[in-house]
Design a protein around this motif. Structure first.
Motif, PDB file in Angstrom:
ATOM      1  N   SER A 144      -7.194   8.784  -0.205  1.00 22.59           N
ATOM      2  CA  SER A 144      -6.174   8.971  -1.235  1.00 22.59           C
ATOM      3  C   SER A 144      -6.733   8.917  -2.645  1.00 22.59           C
ATOM      4  O   SER A 144      -7.244   7.879  -3.073  1.00 22.59           O
TER       5      SER A 144
ATOM      6  N   TYR B  88       0.918   5.198  -1.983  1.00 27.07           N
ATOM      7  CA  TYR B  88       0.391   4.359  -3.054  1.00 27.07           C
ATOM      8  C   TYR B  88       1.029   4.630  -4.415  1.00 27.07           C
ATOM      9  O   TYR B  88       0.736   3.927  -5.385  1.00 27.07           O
ATOM     10  N   ASP B  89       1.892   5.626  -4.485  1.00 18.83           N
ATOM     11  CA  ASP B  89       2.450   6.062  -5.764  1.00 18.83           C
ATOM     12  C   ASP B  89       3.179   4.950  -6.516  1.00 18.83           C
ATOM     13  O   ASP B  89       3.000   4.787  -7.725  1.00 18.83           O
TER      14      ASP B  89
ATOM     15  N   ASP C 204      -1.180   9.384  -0.856  1.00 22.97           N
ATOM     16  CA  ASP C 204      -0.870   9.340  -2.291  1.00 22.97           C
ATOM     17  C   ASP C 204       0.579   8.920  -2.501  1.00 22.97           C
ATOM     18  O   ASP C 204       0.883   8.107  -3.378  1.00 22.97           O
TER      19      ASP C 204
ATOM     20  N   ALA D 130      -4.938   8.666  -5.257  1.00 27.26           N
ATOM     21  CA  ALA D 130      -4.133   7.648  -5.937  1.00 27.26           C
ATOM     22  C   ALA D 130      -4.681   6.255  -5.670  1.00 27.26           C
ATOM     23  O   ALA D 130      -4.747   5.411  -6.585  1.00 27.26           O
TER      24      ALA D 130
ATOM     25  N   ALA E 213      -4.372  13.145   2.656  1.00 29.65           N
ATOM     26  CA  ALA E 213      -4.457  12.511   1.334  1.00 29.65           C
ATOM     27  C   ALA E 213      -3.116  12.525   0.615  1.00 29.65           C
ATOM     28  O   ALA E 213      -2.739  11.542  -0.038  1.00 29.65           O
ATOM     29  N   GLU E 214      -2.377  13.620   0.741  1.00 34.79           N
ATOM     30  CA  GLU E 214      -1.099  13.714   0.036  1.00 34.79           C
ATOM     31  C   GLU E 214      -0.113  12.664   0.545  1.00 34.79           C
ATOM     32  O   GLU E 214       0.624  12.051  -0.238  1.00 34.79           O
TER      33      GLU E 214
ATOM     34  N   CYS F  15     -13.797   9.429  -2.845  1.00 36.41           N
ATOM     35  CA  CYS F  15     -12.532   9.911  -2.305  1.00 36.41           C
ATOM     36  C   CYS F  15     -12.824  10.977  -1.257  1.00 36.41           C
ATOM     37  O   CYS F  15     -13.460  12.001  -1.549  1.00 36.41           O
TER      38      CYS F  15
END
Length: 243
Positions: free
Chosen positions: A97, A38-39, A35, A99, A31-32, A119
């Motif tokens: 994610s 998609y940040d 993220d 995000a 997930a990180e 999620c």
């Protein structure tokens, strides 16, 4: 000394562990990484656009699929989930994610779409999360990020939640265009998944041979001004589960 292999799930988790942690793109631990992907919403990533896939639009326009319950796997910012909801589907959408899910929820709020976003890992869903049966499972770019052994998990998910007579629609990297063409075994000797796995029509037909093929073709190229998303480096496939 550990001798803890006594189930298929144990074998799958053992094989997960053969990949370096930084190569993980398919479990909750990834997930990180997603993220970070998609940040920056302004990045020039083709599928960041708020447009549905051209093949999905075509399936509906031609009556190949009809409104019902739908599960969007790896929904990202929710562009296909929102289109399905607008077409009358009851939609569950899942992504690893936070995000991506937050972005999708914002888009849904902006247009007043009723989509249930979740999620987490689609293969590890709890009783409170999407359980099916679904008339449509839609996957735009999730399948090609799975390592070879996790196809077993994917097929098990279909067995569990795809309704008789329901459809699987997916888009994935096309061999010769994008994605790695290494043999399956080599991914366990190399670092990571090389950005994703490429597939041929023959390999997709073999993997999903328990389903009936409705259509398998290259995704159409859509110009920037189009209302639909389309990139020719992807295969699009529609399969039906016999009733």
């Amino acid at each position: 000394m550990h001798r803890n292999i006594r189930s298929v799930d144990d074998v799958l988790k053992l094989l997960d562990g053969l990949f370096a942690p930084e190569a993980d793109r398919w479990t909750a631990d990834a997930a990180e990484w997603w993220d970070g992907f998609y940040d920056d919403r302004s990045r020039q990533v083709p599928f960041f656009v708020a447009k549905p896939d051209e093949n999905l639009v075509g399936y509906l326009d031609r009556g190949l699929i009809a409104p019902g319950r739908a599960l969007d796997l790896g929904c990202g910012p929710g562009r296909n989930a929102l289109h399905l909801a607008a077409e009358g589907f009851q939609v569950d959408a899942v992504d690893l994610s936070p995000a991506a899910v937050a972005w999708a929820e914002e888009r849904a709020h902006e247009v007043g779409a009723d989509v249930r976003f979740h999620c987490g890992d689609a293969f590890e869903l709890t009783a409170d999360e999407p359980a099916g049966p679904y008339d449509l499972i839609y996957d735009s770019g999730c399948f090609h990020h799975l390592p070879p052994h996790r196809r077993i998990s994917y097929l098990a998910l279909l067995d569990r939640v795809l309704a008789p007579g329901g459809h699987l629609a997916l888009s994935c990297f096309a061999a010769g265009e994008m994605g790695s063409e290494l043999p399956d075994a080599d991914f366990y000797r190399a670092a990571g998944l090389q950005g994703g796995l490429a597939y041929t029509p023959e390999s997709l037909r073999w993997i999903f041979s328990d389903l009936t093929e409705v259509e398998l073709r290259r995704m159409r190229d859509e110009p920037p001004e189009s209302a639909h998303f389309g990139e020719p480096f992807l295969w699009t496939a529609l399969f039906r589960r016999d009733a």
